[in-house]
Design a protein around this motif. Structure first.
Motif, PDB file in Angstrom:
ATOM      1  N   ASP A 116       0.828  -1.212   0.000  1.00 20.46           N
ATOM      2  CA  ASP A 116       0.000   0.000   0.000  1.00 20.46           C
ATOM      3  C   ASP A 116       0.864   1.264   0.000  1.00 20.46           C
ATOM      4  O   ASP A 116       0.422   2.331   0.433  1.00 20.46           O
ATOM      5  N   TRP A 343     -10.204  -1.114   9.307  1.00 16.34           N
ATOM      6  CA  TRP A 343      -9.231  -1.149   8.217  1.00 16.34           C
ATOM      7  C   TRP A 343      -8.858   0.260   7.748  1.00 16.34           C
ATOM      8  O   TRP A 343      -9.260   1.268   8.324  1.00 16.34           O
ATOM      9  N   ARG A 344      -8.101   0.341   6.689  1.00 18.18           N
ATOM     10  CA  ARG A 344      -7.390   1.552   6.299  1.00 18.18           C
ATOM     11  C   ARG A 344      -8.274   2.602   5.614  1.00 18.18           C
ATOM     12  O   ARG A 344      -9.314   2.282   5.054  1.00 18.18           O
ATOM     13  N   MET A 351      -9.462   5.257  -4.987  1.00 18.86           N
ATOM     14  CA  MET A 351      -9.942   4.461  -3.846  1.00 18.86           C
ATOM     15  C   MET A 351     -10.529   5.342  -2.741  1.00 18.86           C
ATOM     16  O   MET A 351     -10.519   4.974  -1.576  1.00 18.86           O
ATOM     17  N   HIS A 354     -12.720   3.840  -0.203  1.00 22.28           N
ATOM     18  CA  HIS A 354     -12.179   2.745   0.615  1.00 22.28           C
ATOM     19  C   HIS A 354     -11.612   3.312   1.926  1.00 22.28           C
ATOM     20  O   HIS A 354     -10.416   3.476   2.082  1.00 22.28           O
TER      21      HIS A 354
HETATM   22  C1  BMA Z   1      -7.257  -4.975   1.482  1.00 23.70           C
HETATM   23  C2  BMA Z   1      -7.494  -3.695   0.713  1.00 23.70           C
HETATM   24  C3  BMA Z   1      -6.363  -3.561  -0.266  1.00 23.70           C
HETATM   25  C4  BMA Z   1      -5.015  -3.591   0.468  1.00 23.70           C
HETATM   26  C5  BMA Z   1      -4.921  -4.814   1.376  1.00 23.70           C
HETATM   27  C6  BMA Z   1      -3.678  -4.833   2.220  1.00 23.70           C
HETATM   28  O1  BMA Z   1      -8.302  -5.299   2.295  1.00 23.70           O
HETATM   29  O2  BMA Z   1      -7.507  -2.595   1.600  1.00 23.70           O
HETATM   30  O3  BMA Z   1      -6.499  -2.358  -0.968  1.00 23.70           O
HETATM   31  O4  BMA Z   1      -3.950  -3.576  -0.428  1.00 23.70           O
HETATM   32  O5  BMA Z   1      -6.041  -4.885   2.205  1.00 23.70           O
HETATM   33  O6  BMA Z   1      -3.614  -3.734   3.071  1.00 23.70           O
END
Ligand code: BMA
Length: 381
Positions: A116, A343-344, A351, A354
């Motif tokens: 990432d 999560w991120r 994205m 996301h």
């Molecule tokens: C996933 C997404 C991807 C990312 C991966 C690792 O769930 O968020 O975009 O590359 O995790 O962090």
């Protein structure tokens, strides 16, 4: 908890516990207080486990966020940055997440930055900074596919795990991957040389079949052997004593309690059990799925004497203004959960949808402030 009786441990006792004292004073101290055990022969991993257990006993839950200091919904850390203070979570509620998650994906093939785009140097330094701020660090790993050369999601062959186990054609090659991961985990140290404890969570979501180590891609024996090989190398061979080993099936496949433990690598390896469970617009379905996973995980944790956590969760885009206090909090509050990690917040232009934690302008920001100021939720000031 596992007992590490190695030469390295004696070295660690000297390093961690007795460092400020001279060798002579140390020897006197050991004799007068009955040996190193009493004077504190705790490994960094044991110290972290003790802290997590104490927090659970107080009924507290740490909030966590993946890649929190690396980037956010509309920013990314500068390449030359050496301070880790920007955070969507902090910008929203004035506090940092107690748990900072990161991923080692890419370390295995010597990339300078992970999958990432987080430079490993900054990942290491931010992990130390977060630890010194009083937080807890966790690492997952999305390694590339060692047989096909594809990524972690390349499930075109069901021979990948077989190929990296002892005797397999890619075994020697894969051991260099484990070495790279171990080198990094071992290098997370404070300026004083103290190793930073890490909740280490490889081979996750194996109950599904979207990673090359998933359910349909290897047998139960092969999956367990993969863990054993990882553990033997990192702990027995390399002597890493800063890792709290975490097991995390995907929640969607937990149709029965037996599924949870079917591929469990064993109490000698695992310290913490959790699960990954994501929310979709059907909030009731998420509630039911979380409750099911929490019930199964709690029963398993109790039976095996392990700590439990919600290792990954979140609602992509947090499309509910009260998600924090009306959906997430009620479903988890009565369980002895060490932490809950969302999560991120991806920053790439394509994205923007996301993200799993809010940012100040987001519609759930106010509810997030309410959630993070609850007595039960641990944040870092
Ligand atoms: C996933 C997404 C991807 C990312 C991966 C690792 O769930 O968020 O975009 O590359 O995790 O962090």
């Amino acid at each position: 908890m596992k007992i590490y009786i190695t030469v390295r441990q004696n070295f660690n006792i000297m390093k961690y516990i007795l460092k400020p004292i001279t060798m002579i004073a140390a020897a006197i101290a050991i004799i007068s207080c009955g040996g190193p055990k009493e004077s504190g022969s705790q490994t960094p991993a044991d110290a972290l486990l003790g802290r997590l257990e104490a927090q659970i006993n107080e009924g507290k839950i740490m909030f966590g966020h993946q890649d929190d200091y690396m980037y956010g919904h509309s920013w990314r850390l500068a390449d030359d940055a050496t301070e880790y203070v920007q955070s969507d979570v902090h910008a929203t509620c004035g506090q940092y997440p107690a748990v900072y998650g990161m991923d080692l994906g890419g370390i295995e093939v010597d990339w300078p930055a992970n999958l990432d785009k987080n430079p490993f140097e900054q990942m290491r330094a931010s992990a130390v900074a977060h630890h010194e701020r009083g937080g807890v660090v966790t690492f997952s790993w999305h390694p590339r596919n060692p047989l096909t050369g594809g990524d972690a999601w390349d499930v075109s062959s069901d021979q990948v795990v077989a190929s990296i186990l002892p005797g397999g054609e890619k075994h020697e090659y894969f051991m260099t991957w484990l070495a790279n991961a171990a080198d990094f985990l071992e290098s997370i140290k404070t300026a004083d040389g103290d190793m930073v404890p890490v909740i280490w969570r490889p081979w996750h979501e194996h109950t599904g079949s979207w990673f090359w180590w998933g359910q349909k891609l290897c047998t139960t024996e092969q999956y367990k052997a993969l863990w054993q090989m990882t553990y033997d190398y990192m702990v027995n061979e390399r002597g890493l004593d800063n890792l709290v080993w975490s097991y995390s099936p995907g929640a969607g496949e937990l149709s029965a309690p037996e599924v949870y433990g079917e591929r469990y690598p064993g109490d000698e390896i695992i310290d913490m059990v959790g699960f990954d469970c994501y929310c979709n617009p059907d909030l009731d379905r998420y509630r039911a799925s979380m409750k099911n996973a929490l019930d199964i995980t709690k029963a398993f944790a109790d039976e095996h004497g392990k700590l439990m956590a919600i290792t990954e969760t979140g609602y992509e885009g947090v499309k509910d203004a009260k998600w924090w206090t009306q959906v997430l909090y009620p479903v988890m509050k009565d369980y002895p959960v060490s932490y809950v990690l969302v999560w991120r917040n991806a920053c790439d232009a394509h994205m923007q949808h996301h993200f799993y934690a809010p940012f100040p302008e987001h519609e759930s920001a106010e509810d997030f402030r309410t959630f993070t100021s609850l007595e039960q939720i641990i944040m870092i000031k």
